[in-house]
Design a protein around this motif. Structure first.
Motif, short mmCIF file in Angstrom:
data_model
loop_
_atom_site.label_atom_id
_atom_site.label_comp_id
_atom_site.label_asym_id
_atom_site.label_seq_id
_atom_site.Cartn_x
_atom_site.Cartn_y
_atom_site.Cartn_z
N GLU A 140 -104.38 8.27 67.80
CA GLU A 140 -104.65 9.45 69.36
C GLU A 140 -104.81 7.61 70.84
OE1 GLU A 140 -102.13 11.63 70.72
OE2 GLU A 140 -101.68 11.81 69.07
N GLU A 141 -106.34 7.40 70.09
CA GLU A 141 -106.61 6.61 70.93
C GLU A 141 -105.71 5.40 71.14
OE1 GLU A 141 -112.09 7.26 69.44
OE2 GLU A 141 -110.27 6.20 67.63
N ARG A 142 -105.54 4.81 70.40
CA ARG A 142 -104.09 3.52 70.50
C ARG A 142 -103.31 3.90 71.08
NH1 ARG A 142 -105.59 -1.46 70.85
NH2 ARG A 142 -105.98 -0.96 68.38
N GLY A 188 -111.14 0.72 64.07
CA GLY A 188 -111.73 2.08 64.38
C GLY A 188 -111.23 3.22 65.13
N ARG A 189 -110.10 2.96 65.80
CA ARG A 189 -109.40 3.72 66.26
C ARG A 189 -108.30 4.80 66.41
NH1 ARG A 189 -108.93 -1.47 70.38
NH2 ARG A 189 -108.65 -2.31 68.52
N ASP A 249 -103.03 10.66 62.23
CA ASP A 249 -103.46 10.32 62.89
C ASP A 249 -104.66 9.73 61.99
OD1 ASP A 249 -105.66 10.42 65.39
OD2 ASP A 249 -106.35 12.14 64.11
N ARG A 250 -104.08 8.17 61.61
CA ARG A 250 -104.69 7.32 60.45
C ARG A 250 -105.76 6.29 61.61
NH1 ARG A 250 -103.41 2.22 60.76
NH2 ARG A 250 -101.01 2.03 60.51
#
Length: 428
Positions: A13-15, A9-10, A3-4
């Motif tokens: 999981e955001e990606r 800066g995302r 979860d890097r």
């Protein structure tokens, strides 16, 4: 799954959530378009890669993607490259130029590498949906039988248009295309949406020949018995054959899961036959990789493309061939900031379509195949580079292997889908 944060800066999981949004934005009634800016219909192997990525995320959409595509199968088993479910006004070549299809479904008159069988198996294994399996095995069988019956004499299948290979302007096709005169062909290209994109796309020289081949097929009413004798572009494409071998394996697995041992054995035997022929006719010891074969000229097409590495996806290379292929991969294809360029020969261009950029679909085929041979280090490198490119540049159509810059269309469906496949728990 790590979860890097990416360079923007995302988090991962955001990606992934962004990838889902891209696919939802590109989704139409039962299928996903590759790109709203350039490819507004259903493409054959694009939909297959989309289904692979959706299998864990949205299984219902993945099932429908596969079944919508298969619903356009011709009576003879051809599964078209393009299905024109929507109005095609302003798109070239559209349904009027192809004049092809089945009943009220307008399509192109050529196919593409049969990744759909691999996608169907993946969707079935994730969902365990026996009804889905039972609905898709018959059209999948019809399509793979079409390749064997209409496009092969000894197990290796051939393509009759560069578009059919998926790698449209690969330098490998230069020789076969130079060997015929397209004559005067009148058309207006609609694939150049900007000056920058125009510089990345195939040339007018290539397009003249693409259109001439299309017109020849239409004049023959897409009759394979005519075209196998007259078409000037008949190429045993190594990528298509690699995918075909794997498709035969995957269809066999689907049959086996339904306790149809005879059908499973039949398709395993077909995979073995194609592998054996590929190991002889399509292997270049000089290049240390597989190559395509020009049936018209009777010669190998000796160009170092990523397609020559993809036979690992079908388990084609012998132990000795894989040792040479792995050396070629490491020396020639991994010597870039980002792996894997689609071409590393004299005409290399890091920004030009299939002449150098990194594409997510060929990376996925290669990465999956390398794991069959326990080449974990190389497979991990390709997966990591693929994710880094999307993390840095978004879900672009292709990427510069030196700078990592995104090229081609934005919000490209299979880039988003394969990002999901690579970062899903069962694909890590």
């Amino acid at each position: 799954m790590t979860d890097r944060a990416d360079d923007g800066g995302r988090s991962r999981e955001e990606r992934r959530a962004e990838a889902v949004r891209v696919l939802e934005s590109n989704r139409r009634d039962g299928y996903t378009i590759p790109s709203a800016t350039l490819y507004p219909f259903q493409w054959n192997w694009d939909s297959a890669f989309v289904a692979l990525g959706l299998a864990d995320v949205d299984p219902a959409a993945a099932r429908r993607e596969v079944e919508t595509l298969l619903s356009a199968t011709w009576p003879n088993g051809l599964l078209p490259q393009i299905v024109f479910w929507a109005d095609a006004e302003g798109y070239f070549p559209g349904p009027d130029e192809w004049d092809a299809g089945v009943e009220d479904i307008e399509t192109s008159g050529i196919s593409q590498p049969p990744v759909v069988a691999t996608a169907a198996r993946r969707v079935y294994e994730v969902t365990g949906d026996d009804d889905f399996r039972d609905r898709v095995v018959e059209p999948l069988d019809a399509h793979l039988s079409w390749w064997r019956r209409e496009r092969s004499t000894d197990g290796v299948v051939y393509t009759r248009h560069p578009w059919e290979t998926g790698m449209d302007d690969s330098p490998a096709w230069r020789g076969p295309l130079e060997r015929f005169d397209p004559g005067h062909v009148a058309y207006e290209r609609a694939d150049r949406k900007s000056a920058a994109l125009a510089d990345q796309r195939p040339t007018d020289w290539d397009y003249d020949r693409y259109v001439a081949l299309l017109q020849q097929g239409r004049a023959a009413d897409w009759d394979e018995s005519v075209l196998r004798e007259t078409c000037p572009f008949r190429v045993e494409d190594v990528l298509t054959n690699s995918v075909y071998v794997r498709a035969c394996e995957d269809l066999a697995a689907l049959y086996a899961s339904g306790d149809d041992a005879a059908a499973a054995d039949r398709w395993r035997e077909q995979a073995a036959e194609t592998r054996a022929t590929m190991r002889g006719r399509l292997w270049s010891d000089d290049l240390g990789l597989f190559v395509s074969y020009d049936r018209v000229a009777g010669e190998q097409l000796l160009e170092p493309t990523v397609a020559g590495l993809v036979p690992v996806f079908g388990g084609v290379p012998t132990v000795g061939q894989f040792e040479r292929l792995h050396e070629t991969l490491t020396t020639d294809f991994l010597d870039f900031t980002y792996a894997v360029p689609t071409y590393v020969g004299e005409a290399f261009d890091p920004d030009r379509y299939w002449r150098g950029p990194v594409w997510m679909n060929t990376n996925w085929l290669l990465e999956r195949g390398l794991r069959r041979y326990d080449a974990t280090e190389a497979a991990d490198r390709i997966r990591a580079d693929s994710l880094a490119l999307c993390d840095r540049g978004g879900f672009r159509e292709y990427f510069n292997p030196r700078s990592g810059a995104g090229r081609g269309s934005d919000d490209f469906a299979w880039s988003a889908a394969l990002y999901l496949a690579w970062t899903g728990d069962s694909q890590s």
